[in-house]
Design a protein around this motif. Structure first.
Motif, short mmCIF file in Angstrom:
data_model
loop_
_atom_site.label_atom_id
_atom_site.label_comp_id
_atom_site.label_asym_id
_atom_site.label_seq_id
_atom_site.Cartn_x
_atom_site.Cartn_y
_atom_site.Cartn_z
N LEU A 93 -0.92 29.56 -9.96
CA LEU A 93 -2.38 29.44 -10.13
C LEU A 93 -2.77 28.47 -11.24
CD1 LEU A 93 -3.55 33.11 -9.66
CD2 LEU A 93 -3.73 31.20 -8.09
N VAL A 94 -1.82 28.18 -12.10
CA VAL A 94 -2.14 27.22 -13.16
C VAL A 94 -2.30 25.82 -12.58
CG1 VAL A 94 -1.37 26.24 -15.33
CG2 VAL A 94 -0.96 28.62 -14.82
N ARG A 95 -1.46 25.55 -11.56
CA ARG A 95 -1.54 24.22 -10.98
C ARG A 95 -2.54 24.12 -9.84
NH1 ARG A 95 4.63 22.79 -10.33
NH2 ARG A 95 3.94 21.52 -8.59
N CYS A 96 -2.76 25.21 -9.18
CA CYS A 96 -3.64 25.18 -8.02
C CYS A 96 -5.03 24.71 -8.41
CB CYS A 96 -3.75 26.58 -7.41
SG CYS A 96 -4.88 26.63 -6.01
N MET A 97 -5.58 23.85 -7.53
CA MET A 97 -6.95 23.41 -7.83
C MET A 97 -7.95 23.89 -6.80
SD MET A 97 -6.62 19.42 -7.01
CE MET A 97 -6.48 18.82 -5.35
N PHE A 98 -7.56 24.86 -6.04
CA PHE A 98 -8.48 25.53 -5.11
C PHE A 98 -9.17 24.55 -4.18
CE2 PHE A 98 -8.01 28.12 -8.86
CZ PHE A 98 -7.59 29.32 -8.31
N CYS A 99 -8.32 23.63 -3.59
CA CYS A 99 -8.92 22.65 -2.70
C CYS A 99 -9.02 23.18 -1.28
CB CYS A 99 -8.12 21.35 -2.70
SG CYS A 99 -6.42 21.59 -2.13
N GLY A 100 -8.21 24.13 -0.94
CA GLY A 100 -8.32 24.72 0.39
C GLY A 100 -7.55 24.00 1.48
N LEU A 101 -6.68 23.06 1.14
CA LEU A 101 -5.94 22.34 2.18
C LEU A 101 -4.89 23.23 2.85
CD1 LEU A 101 -5.45 18.78 0.68
CD2 LEU A 101 -6.97 19.50 2.50
N CYS A 102 -4.36 24.17 2.06
CA CYS A 102 -3.38 25.08 2.62
C CYS A 102 -3.98 25.87 3.77
CB CYS A 102 -2.84 26.00 1.54
SG CYS A 102 -4.13 26.70 0.52
N GLU A 103 -5.24 26.24 3.55
CA GLU A 103 -5.98 27.00 4.54
C GLU A 103 -6.09 26.20 5.85
OE1 GLU A 103 -10.06 29.56 3.90
OE2 GLU A 103 -9.97 27.45 3.28
N ASP A 104 -6.38 24.91 5.69
CA ASP A 104 -6.50 24.06 6.87
C ASP A 104 -5.15 23.89 7.57
OD1 ASP A 104 -9.05 23.85 6.21
OD2 ASP A 104 -8.94 21.80 5.39
N ALA A 105 -4.11 23.81 6.75
CA ALA A 105 -2.82 23.52 7.35
C ALA A 105 -2.23 24.71 8.09
CB ALA A 105 -1.85 23.05 6.27
N CYS A 106 -2.65 25.89 7.72
CA CYS A 106 -1.99 27.09 8.24
C CYS A 106 -2.24 27.25 9.75
CB CYS A 106 -2.51 28.32 7.49
SG CYS A 106 -1.62 29.81 7.97
N PRO A 107 -1.20 27.31 10.55
CA PRO A 107 -1.38 27.44 12.00
C PRO A 107 -1.77 28.85 12.43
CG PRO A 107 0.94 27.35 11.46
CD PRO A 107 0.22 27.18 10.17
N THR A 108 -1.46 29.82 11.58
CA THR A 108 -1.71 31.21 12.00
C THR A 108 -2.86 31.86 11.25
OG1 THR A 108 -0.15 31.99 10.36
CG2 THR A 108 0.71 31.53 12.56
N THR A 109 -3.61 31.05 10.54
CA THR A 109 -4.70 31.55 9.67
C THR A 109 -4.23 32.67 8.76
OG1 THR A 109 -5.56 33.16 11.24
CG2 THR A 109 -6.45 30.92 11.36
N ALA A 110 -2.98 32.52 8.27
CA ALA A 110 -2.46 33.55 7.39
C ALA A 110 -3.04 33.41 6.00
CB ALA A 110 -0.94 33.44 7.33
N ILE A 111 -3.09 32.22 5.50
CA ILE A 111 -3.60 32.06 4.14
C ILE A 111 -5.09 31.69 4.18
CG2 ILE A 111 -2.84 29.63 3.96
CD1 ILE A 111 -2.14 30.51 0.98
N ARG A 112 -5.82 32.34 3.37
CA ARG A 112 -7.27 32.13 3.29
C ARG A 112 -7.65 32.08 1.81
NH1 ARG A 112 -7.94 30.15 6.93
NH2 ARG A 112 -8.81 30.66 8.98
N MET A 113 -8.65 31.25 1.51
CA MET A 113 -9.17 31.28 0.14
C MET A 113 -10.07 32.50 0.02
SD MET A 113 -7.79 28.54 -0.91
CE MET A 113 -8.48 28.07 -2.46
N GLY A 114 -9.80 33.32 -1.00
CA GLY A 114 -10.56 34.55 -1.14
C GLY A 114 -11.76 34.39 -2.05
N ARG A 115 -12.29 35.52 -2.51
CA ARG A 115 -13.52 35.46 -3.29
C ARG A 115 -13.34 36.02 -4.71
NH1 ARG A 115 -18.11 37.35 0.81
NH2 ARG A 115 -16.39 38.00 2.10
N ASP A 116 -12.12 36.17 -5.15
CA ASP A 116 -11.94 36.63 -6.53
C ASP A 116 -12.06 35.46 -7.48
OD1 ASP A 116 -11.45 38.99 -5.37
OD2 ASP A 116 -9.55 39.38 -6.42
N TYR A 117 -12.88 35.65 -8.49
CA TYR A 117 -13.00 34.57 -9.46
C TYR A 117 -12.68 35.01 -10.88
CZ TYR A 117 -17.70 36.59 -9.61
OH TYR A 117 -18.75 37.46 -9.68
N GLU A 118 -12.37 36.26 -11.06
CA GLU A 118 -12.05 36.72 -12.41
C GLU A 118 -10.55 36.60 -12.60
OE1 GLU A 118 -13.87 40.03 -11.19
OE2 GLU A 118 -15.67 39.89 -12.42
N LEU A 119 -10.09 35.40 -12.85
CA LEU A 119 -8.67 35.13 -12.87
C LEU A 119 -8.10 35.08 -14.28
CD1 LEU A 119 -8.54 32.42 -10.11
CD2 LEU A 119 -8.04 34.83 -9.93
#
Lengths: 167, 615, 181, 100, 340
Positions: free
Chosen positions: C100-126
């Motif tokens: 999470l330190v490196r992640c910039m929450f761009c959401g490309l992983c979400e687009d790449a996922c063929p099975t919609t397994a990974i989704r950007m969630g709504r937690d912001y208290e990190l």
């Protein structure tokens, strides 16, 4: 009662006046001067001149001493610790001043420089300000105008003097 | 009240222009024009009053100004026939010239300054005309000199203009010096400055003739200076360096006439001193002749007119000298109209040709028709052709000369008439006809300039009728000399009129013969007399080389010697040395230290109390 | 007009009335930690979640496309074979870790996922006190969220401040919601 | 009841202190302050006389004095500022151009 | 000394103590109100955590200020640094010696008439202006004694500002004095009772609208409120003259400021809005109307603070000298003409 107040004020006046001329820091001198002026204003009230007391506070304390402080601060004189702050003419000056006190004191105490308090009406005391105002605008209207003109000239003169020369 | 108003409106206008409207040029001209026109309107009432009551009593309104026992000066206005006439002339001609100036000076950088000076001049002229005593007239006399100085030197960046203004000022001072001496002589004799009181005293008699003689001559000095009579005439031609409206107003119509007016004002004095009158008459006659001759040989249009003015002034002074006061004043009036007209028209010509040299003009009559016509009318009036105004007025002077048995002066008068006609003809033909010698495209001036010209032309033509001897009342009814009770001497002598007409026509004919051809330069140029006249009889050179360099410098050398050796070296430096040596001792007490002084002051108080108070 | 304005302080009065209007209007702030919490919109890109299908099987097949697509290379996926039916196929992620330190929450992983397994969630208290939580492991990603996927966000919900050993937690109460506008 | 002489003595002492300040101190600003002390002592005696003689004149005069004092301070301090700006000193005895 | 005198003296002492207590405690609600007003104008809530709606916030602040370390800069002028807050505070309180809060009321039980003012000076307004002028000392000395350039600049600025605006302030008061023909505040208020045309209250604001505007602006400058709070201009001077102050000394300065604000409101009410005079046939309740009007003005000061931006220093000076002073002179002139 009145006497007690008089002596308190008198002693405070003299003490603060001495402080004015003997303190090394001009800011402290100015504060003492302010205290002295306030005491004189109080004495004016003892002398049944509330208007003059207010004017004294208004002009001397509210303006003159502030002006002094202002000048000291603008020129930054407060930080200068004066090395020798008294004159070489100190002994002779002290002699002269003390002589002056004695001579004048003698004159006051042994001369006919005393008057009994006349019988005044309370009205004259209460209407003090009104009477003074009427006098200023009738009997003394010419000096009044002259003084106001003088004030105006001083105002302009002060501005001209303090203005920086524009190059 | 009206008189005071008339007097001070121009001053207010001058002050306003100076202080407020320097930037708004249009406004300043409007203020100035408005002021003088308003004065004109105000002066109509006294004129109408005069026309109804020809023998009105003089109206004096005055207040005490300086009041020392034995010396009383008042400020006041005097409204009599003479001053009303002058008032009319000054306001009327002044108004027209002001309006004309608005067009002539258009676009000049000093526009507002010009109008301020003009207003100042009008104010001072009114002061002369309306004043009721000598001191006041002298003050305004000098003010007129000052405003004339300012206006001549209007183009002060030109060296010639500033030199001319200085010259006018200095030359006038010589005359004024005599004038004020004369005033003092009169005061010594009569004990008052007031004209009317002086007249009463003079009428009673009892003043020695010699005093009167001296006083008359000294006062005449003032007139000589201001009216540019010989030998102080040298400033007037140079004064043409000023703008043309100034020349018209000051150096033709009004200020130079002030000398004549002064003579008229003090006519009784002269009347009582016939010897002085002789002097006046001969100086006038000589000036008239000399100036006329010089005018023939000038090539500058304004200078020609200026010398003709000089000649006319000589005429007037001559008239005064022979006792023809009415004639002189009549000539003054008509002269004011046609000479102002000539100057303004000359200005218009200069405006058209952008040069002042008449040999660079010519043949442009068709292009500048209005100007040309009015100029020719003015010239005819100047030449004294029947029935123009000049004829009547000049005729009266000649008659006055003739009837007072000054036959020599009469001859001079006739000769001057002849020469005047000659040079006016020359001027007209060279300027407007002949071959084309100009460059560029001359064009007619705007209406703001031509309309005053037309009005003045009308007056130049017809104003002579006011003095028509067959009518009653005529001019002389109102303006009468001291010798003739109620009536002026409007005699008409057919011999004189005929003779002068003959000579005038002869002059015009001669001019026509010589100049009505295609010329490139003056055909008389090689003539010795022409050269002499062209150089103004070497008066300037004479003054420079003889009076200034010999006499004046000699006196200066003596004064210098006295001053340097006696005054400076002995008195000034000696006392300074003494003082310095003494002060070396006294200096020890001044230390410059505030507190030393204070200490001594307080110690002094203590000592005083010890001495007087306590012990 | 302008002189009239100056004499009667029109502009000054306008300003005063404007501020007065704001004074009586409702405030736009929420009392965040204590009482209220902002429930973000569904499009919000917060902490990732790994989803399951309706039967509760992991959707992730460890194809590593998300790791490939990630511009900061913060996703580590180690696949393994599985026949227990945990996943929808026989290949599941052994390790699934997001730095999470490196992640910039761009959401490309979400687009790449063929099975919609990974989704950007709504937690912001990190924010947290130790580095442990800087990396989200599979367990954390698979854990159910306080604001479920279906919840339509975009308003303020009431919340409760909870303190425990791990730190502070703001529990939203999704039933009591309000909008300030 | 305080007699008039008490006020006068107080005024005298104040005056003398002011004079002493003028004579003794080197800083021009203190000298100006001492001048103000002198002004005040005069005002005090004027008001005292006015009170005891039942006259308004003394009080009116004090108004004038105060005005003049205010003007004096304004000009004095302006001069001081100007002098300091040019000479960088506020010592009275160093400002002795007035000799010779 | 007989018993009546003693009672009078005791009464005065009681009044003094009472007024002082009120003045000491007044800033406590005022700070809360000001922060609340600020919050709501800026569309937020303001203090909310301590107590219901944050009402105990000023108490918490006070406790915090009391227990903070009292720091004085090393090179400061110790004595003046210590006394400057007092110099600021004493005049601010002393002003109330001449302010009337109402006319007389009768205390029901002992049936004694009590005047609702400490003293009715016959030069009351002059006294207030004079003593109010002294309060500049606290600021200028505090600024100088801190030996810090921000503080010094703040002090000099504020002294120049106060001297400049005091003239306009005084002159605007002179108009009121001229209409009501007295320097005593009690008389001024009494003059304003009654109505014109039966319904308009006979307040000085009717006669002196220009005077009031000048007074209000000058008062804003005198008490260093926005838009004239140059002495404590956060942007350029950190906090101005009290940048080096902390703990109780700082709280004294704050106290002074709030008291000055109350004074300005009180003066505006007494001079221009009829003091305790009830408007529009409302019943006369002792002190109530006075407090209501003062409250309105205090609110107005706060309201303005969060509405207007701060002036530049040169603008401040030119407003004072080039606009307010000539206007106030004009106002006196017009008033004089009307009185004639």
């Amino acid at each position: 009662m009145e006497q007690i107040f008089f002596y308190i004020f008198a002693i405070a006046t003299v003490a603060s006046a001495i402080a004015v001329i003997s303190l090394r820091n001009p800011v402290h001198s100015a504060i003492s001067l302010m205290v002295c002026f306030l005491q004189v204003a109080a004495l004016f009230i003892l002398l049944r001149s509330p208007f003059l007391a207010a004017v004294q506070v208004f002009i001397y304390v509210g303006a003159v001493v502030v002006l002094f402080l202002f000048a000291v601060m603008v020129l930054d004189l407060g930080k200068e610790r004066f090395g020798e702050y008294l004159h070489h003419q100190r002994p002779i000056a002290l002699v002269v001043v003390i002589g002056f006190v004695f001579v004048m004191g003698f004159t006051i105490l042994h001369g006919s420089l005393d008057a009994q308090l006349g019988n005044y009406t309370e009205k004259a005391l209460v209407k003090n300000t009104e009477i003074m105002g009427k006098l200023l605008f009738t009997k003394y209207v010419f000096p009044f105008e002259v003084v106001s003109l003088l004030l105006l000239i001083a105002l302009i003169g002060a501005i001209v003097l303090a203005m920086k020369e524009k190059r | 009240m009206t008189t005071w108003l008339i007097l001070f409106i121009p001053l207010i206008s001058a002050v306003l222009i100076t202080l407020v409207t320097r930037k708004q040029k249009d406004l300043s001209s409007y203020i100035s024009i408005g002021a003088v026109v308003f004065c004109f309107i105000l002066s109509i009432n006294p004129i109408l009053n005069l026309l109804q009551h020809p023998h009105m009593e003089p109206i004096q309104k005055s207040f005490s100004w300086i009041n020392i026992p034995g010396f009383h000066v008042e400020m006041g206005t005097l409204l009599d026939q003479l001053s009303i006439l002058m008032l009319f002339v000054v306001t009327f001609v002044g108004s027209l010239i002001h309006i004309y100036s608005r067009g002539y000076m258009h676009g000049d950088p000093g526009f507002s300054r010009f109008f301020a000076c003009l207003s100042l001049f009008i104010f001072s002229m009114f002061g002369i005309v309306l004043s009721n005593n000598f001191i006041q007239i002298f003050i305004f006399w000098e003010l007129v000199g000052l405003s004339s100085y300012l206006l001549i030197g209007y183009y002060f960046e030109k060296p010639s203009a500033s030199d001319a203004s200085k010259k006018a000022f200095l030359v006038n001072r010589i005359g004024d010096f005599g004038f004020i001496l004369g005033i003092f002589v009169i005061f010594q004799a009569t004990g008052t400055f007031n004209f009317i009181e002086i007249n009463h005293i003079l009428e009673k008699g009892g003043i020695p003739d010699s005093t009167l003689y001296i006083a008359a001559l000294l006062i005449f000095c003032g007139a000589v200076g201001k009216s540019a009579q010989f030998p102080l005439h040298v400033w007037l031609p140079d004064a043409m360096e000023g703008p043309t409206p100034v020349s018209a107003l000051i150096h033709a119509a009004t200020m130079v006439a002030a000398g004549v007016y002064l003579l008229a004002r003090t006519a009784l004095l002269y009347h009582l001193s016939p010897d002085a009158m002789e002097v006046v008459a001969y100086i006038g006659g000589f000036t008239a002749l000399m100036a006329a001759v010089i005018a023939v040989a000038q090539n500058d249009i304004k200078r020609v007119v200026a010398y003709s003015t000089l000649s006319s002034l000589g005429y007037m002074v001559m008239a005064m000298g022979v006792g023809g006061m009415t004639a002189g004043m009549f000539y003054l009036t008509t002269h004011a109209f046609f000479k102002a007209l000539l100057f303004l028209a000359a200005g218009s010509v200069i405006h058209a040709f952008h040069t002042q040299n008449i040999w660079e003009m010519g043949s442009a009559f068709k292009k500048v028709k209005t100007t040309g016509t009015t100029f020719i009318l003015g010239s005819l009036a100047m030449a004294g052709v029947f029935p123009f105004s000049g004829f009547w007025s000049k005729d009266e002077i000649l008659t006055a000369t003739f009837t007072s048995h000054h036959y020599f002066l009469f001859a001079i008068g006739i000769l001057v008439a002849f020469i005047s006609a000659f040079f006016m003809t020359r001027l007209v033909f060279v300027t407007f006809f002949g071959n084309e010698r100009y460059h560029g495209h001359p064009h007619e001036s705007p209406p703001v300039m031509t309309v005053p010209l037309i009005i003045l032309a009308v007056f130049a033509v017809f104003s002579g009728l006011a003095g028509l001897p067959w009518f009653e009342p005529n001019f002389g009814t109102y303006i009468a000399g001291p010798s003739h009770g109620g009536h002026g001497e409007h005699g008409f002598n057919f011999f004189v009129a005929g003779l002068s007409t003959v000579f005038v026509i002869a002059g015009i004919a001669l001019g026509y013969v010589i100049y009505c051809r295609d010329l490139d330069k003056d055909p008389l140029e090689e003539n010795a007399l022409y050269k002499l006249a062209h150089n103004k009889f070497y008066f300037d050179e004479f003054y420079d080389n003889f009076i200034v360099s010999k006499i004046y410098n000699g006196i200066a050398k003596i004064c210098n010697f006295v001053e340097v050796n006696i005054v400076i070296h002995f008195f000034v430096n000696g006392f300074a040395y003494l003082t310095r040596e003494l002060s070396k001792i006294l200096r020890l007490t001044t230390t410059g230290k505030l507190q030393h002084y204070t200490l001594i002051m307080v110690a002094g108080v203590v000592v005083l109390f010890l001495l007087f108070g306590v012990l | 007009m302008s002189i009239f304005k100056k004499i009667f302080f029109i502009d000054f009065i306008k300003g005063l009335s404007l501020t007065l209007g704001y004074e009586v209007s409702k405030s736009v702030t929420m009392r965040y930690p204590d009482e209220e919490k902002w429930a973000p919109y569904q499009r919000f890109r917060g902490l990732h979640t790994l989803n399951r299908d309706a039967q509760g099987r992991e959707l992730c097949v460890a194809c590593e496309l998300c790791a490939k697509a990630c511009p900061t290379k913060c996703i580590t996926v180690v696949p393994m074979e599985d026949d227990k039916g945990i996943g929808i196929s026989d290949r599941i992620a052994k390790v699934y870790e997001i730095n999470l330190v490196r992640c910039m929450f761009c959401g490309l992983c979400e687009d790449a996922c063929p099975t919609t397994a990974i989704r950007m969630g709504r937690d912001y208290e990190l924010a947290c006190f130790s580095l442990d939580c800087a990396a989200a492991d599979k367990k954390r990603l698979l854990a159910p969220r306080e604001i479920p996927q279906e919840f339509e966000g975009g308003y303020v919900v009431m919340a409760r401040l909870e303190r425990n050993k791990e730190g502070i937690n703001i529990k939203p109460d999704l039933t009591r919601k309000k909008r300030w506008w | 009841m305080i007699p008039l002489s008490h006020y006068l003595l107080l005024s005298l002492v104040l005056f003398s202190i002011g004079v002493a300040g003028v004579l003794l101190r080197r800083s021009i600003i203190i000298v100006l302050m001492s001048l103000e002390l002198i002004f005040n002592s005069i005002n005090l005696s004027l008001v005292a006389f006015a009170h005891f003689l039942q006259s308004m004149t003394g009080r009116v005069f004090v108004v004038f004095t105060i005005t003049v004092a205010a003007a004096e301070v304004a000009v004095g301090l302006a001069i001081l500022v100007a002098v300091y700006r040019r000479r960088k000193t506020v010592y009275v005895e160093e400002l002795s151009e007035m000799k010779h | 000394m007989d018993i009546n005198t003693l009672i009078e003296v005791a009464l005065i002492i009681v009044k003094v103590i009472f007024v002082s207590l009120i003045l000491f405690t007044l800033p406590i609600p005022l700070t809360w109100i000001e922060r609340k007003v600020a919050g709501h104008i800026q569309v937020r809530l303001g203090p909310f955590r301590v107590g219901p709606h944050g009402i105990l916030q000023p108490v918490a602040d006070m406790i915090k200020l009391m227990f903070k370390e009292d720091i004085a800069p090393e090179k400061a002028d110790k004595w003046l640094f210590r006394f400057a807050p007092l110099f600021a505070m004493i005049p601010a309180f002393a002003v109330y010696a001449a302010i009337p809060f109402g006319d007389k009321i009768t205390i029901p039980i002992i049936n004694k008439e009590v005047t609702l003012y400490i003293s009715d000076m016959n030069v009351g307004i002059l006294y207030i202006l004079a003593v109010g002028g002294i309060s500049v000392y606290g600021i200028i000395l505090g600024g100088w004694a801190s030996n810090s350039k921000y503080a010094l600049l703040g002090g000099i600025r504020s002294s120049a500002q106060m001297i400049s605006y005091e003239i306009a302030l005084t002159f605007s008061c002179i108009g009121v004095v001229m209409t009501s023909n007295s320097l005593s505040l009690l008389d001024i208020v009494k003059f304003q009772s009654g109505t014109i045309l039966g319904f308009i209250p006979n307040w000085n604001i009717i006669y002196q609208p220009i005077g009031f505007v000048i007074f209000f602006i000058a008062a804003l400058a005198e008490i260093n409120r926005i838009p004239f709070d140059l002495p404590e201009d956060e942007g350029s001077l950190a906090a101005g003259y009290h940048v080096e102050y902390s703990a109780m000394k700082f709280s004294f300065f704050m106290l002074t400021e709030y008291v000055a604000m109350v004074t300005a409101s009180v003066l505006a009410v007494i001079l221009f809005f009829g003091g305790w005079d009830a408007p529009l046939f409302m019943p006369e309740i002792p002190i109530f109307w006075f407090v209501a009007k003062v409250g309105f003005f205090i609110y107005l000061f706060m309201w303005i603070r969060f509405t207007l931006p701060r002036y530049r220093y040169d603008q401040l000076m030119s407003i004072g000298w080039k606009i307010l002073l000539p206007l106030s002179l004009l106002n006196i002139l017009i008033t004089g003409l009307f009185l004639l």
